[in-house]
Design an enzyme around this catalytic site. Structure first.
Site, PDB file in Angstrom:
ATOM      1  N   GLY A   9      -5.216  -3.166   1.791  1.00 11.39           N
ATOM      2  CA  GLY A   9      -3.865  -2.719   1.509  1.00 11.39           C
ATOM      3  C   GLY A   9      -3.451  -1.370   1.752  1.00 11.39           C
ATOM      4  O   GLY A   9      -4.353  -0.513   2.290  1.00 11.39           O
ATOM      5  N   SER A  10      -2.205  -1.019   1.483  1.00  9.09           N
ATOM      6  CA  SER A  10      -1.774   0.536   2.064  1.00  9.09           C
ATOM      7  C   SER A  10      -0.455   0.639   1.322  1.00  9.09           C
ATOM      8  O   SER A  10       0.293  -0.140   1.153  1.00  9.09           O
ATOM      9  CB  SER A  10      -2.105   0.490   3.595  1.00  9.09           C
ATOM     10  OG  SER A  10      -1.286  -0.375   4.244  1.00  9.09           O
ATOM     11  N   ASN A  11      -0.223   1.999   1.156  1.00  2.66           N
ATOM     12  CA  ASN A  11       0.971   2.509   0.909  1.00  2.66           C
ATOM     13  C   ASN A  11       1.648   3.684   1.758  1.00  2.66           C
ATOM     14  O   ASN A  11       0.804   4.264   2.053  1.00  2.66           O
ATOM     15  CB  ASN A  11       0.996   3.086  -0.554  1.00  2.66           C
ATOM     16  CG  ASN A  11       0.415   1.883  -1.523  1.00  2.66           C
ATOM     17  OD1 ASN A  11       0.838   0.726  -1.566  1.00  2.66           O
ATOM     18  ND2 ASN A  11      -0.428   2.461  -2.340  1.00  2.66           N
ATOM     19  N   VAL A  79      -0.443  -2.282   5.676  1.00  2.00           N
ATOM     20  CA  VAL A  79      -0.852  -3.617   6.470  1.00  2.00           C
ATOM     21  C   VAL A  79       0.375  -4.713   6.194  1.00  2.00           C
ATOM     22  O   VAL A  79       0.968  -4.914   5.185  1.00  2.00           O
ATOM     23  CB  VAL A  79      -1.918  -4.256   5.648  1.00  2.00           C
ATOM     24  CG1 VAL A  79      -2.413  -5.542   5.680  1.00  2.00           C
ATOM     25  CG2 VAL A  79      -3.215  -3.455   5.570  1.00  2.00           C
TER      26      VAL A  79
END
Length: 285
Positions: A9-11, A79
């Site tokens: 995941g990513s932010n 992502v």
């Protein structure tokens, strides 16, 4: 589920002029990538006097900056779960597992023969023959659980299969001076394979796009998929894993080639999701 929720995941947050004290853009990147292994970031500052001055990080083997900033623009990625490939269910000719139905007739799979060097337990090298098959869509695969049955096989088409624009896209992003030149990097090369992009600049723009390569299916194909979910046990089974299975015999599932798209069968950049704001844009997953 490891497919729908792969553990990656990513932010990212891009702050615009309306929310920053100085009236210029700000960017926060939190990609959640590991600190070791093949997916770790490698920090670098690339300079070519008068041509390139960009700072950030790249994945192993990428010669340009993947996430970073220069004097005018900054960007990060998160992502994207938009599908990159479509699986085509092939109805096989009885008694002939390499011939499949297509558009009222049949087509023969193509055989590709290989010799592979395999090291045995005793250290000796053995030359092992292997034959792989492709359909008009791409590789024929041994699907999880289902396999390759006497009546059905599965082949997939990946929009990134011939995507060679990765380095060019990021290089042009590295040298961008404003929002329009940054957009041109995505439009001209379409090399982003699987991520959202968040952007801020010295003019106070906050911008988001999911420009990653995506199959271009017609509305009729989308309707046909919904109907196929009722007709095919396999389509319904794999839909639960986020995998789209369509009828390989039906011409309606042919990807649309739009002349505005660099990649054949891909959605053009200008039709991808985009958002420009003065306060902020963000994506978290």
């Amino acid at each position: 589920d490891p497919i729908l929720n792969p553990g990656l995941g990513s932010n990212g947050w891009a702050i615009g002029r309306d929310k920053s004290t100085g009236g210029k853009g700000m960017l926060l990147s939190n990609t959640h990538f590991p600190g070791q292994g093949e997916r770790r970031w490698h920090e670098s500052h690339l300079t070519i006097p008068g041509e390139l001055n960009v700072y950030g990080a790249s994945l192993m083997g990428v010669p340009v900056i993947n996430i970073g900033f220069n004097e005018h623009v900054a960007w990060t990625h998160t992502v994207s779960n938009t599908p990159r490939f479509i699986v085509h269910e092939l109805a096989l000719e009885e008694g002939n597992p390499t011939t499949y139905a297509f558009d009222g007739g049949t087509e023969q799979m193509r055989a590709h023969h290989y010799i592979i060097d395999v090291k045995g337990d005793d250290g000796a090298i053995e030359r092992v023959p292997r034959t792989l098959f492709t359909s008009r869509y791409g590789p024929v695969v041994n699907m999880p659980v289902v396999g390759w049955t006497p009546l059905n096989a599965f082949s997939y088409r990946d929009v990134n299969n011939n995507n060679t624009g990765l380095s060019q896209t990021w290089l042009k992003m590295n040298t961008s001076t404003d929002l329009e030149s940054f957009k041109a990097a995505h439009r001209d090369y379409q090399g982003i394979p699987w991520v959202h992009t968040l952007y801020a600049d010295d003019q106070g723009n906050a911008y988001y796009t999911d420009s990653a390569a995506t199959p271009n299916l017609s509305p009729a194909a989308e309707d046909a998929y919904e109907a196929f979910l009722d007709d095919s046990v396999f389509a319904g089974l794999f839909a639960g894993y986020g995998v789209f299975v369509v009828d390989g015999a039906d011409l309606v599932n042919t990807w649309v080639d739009d002349p505005r798209a660099v990649l054949p069968g891909a959605i053009p950049f200008d039709d991808n999701p985009q958002l420009l704001r003065g306060d902020f844009v963000s994506n978290a997953n």
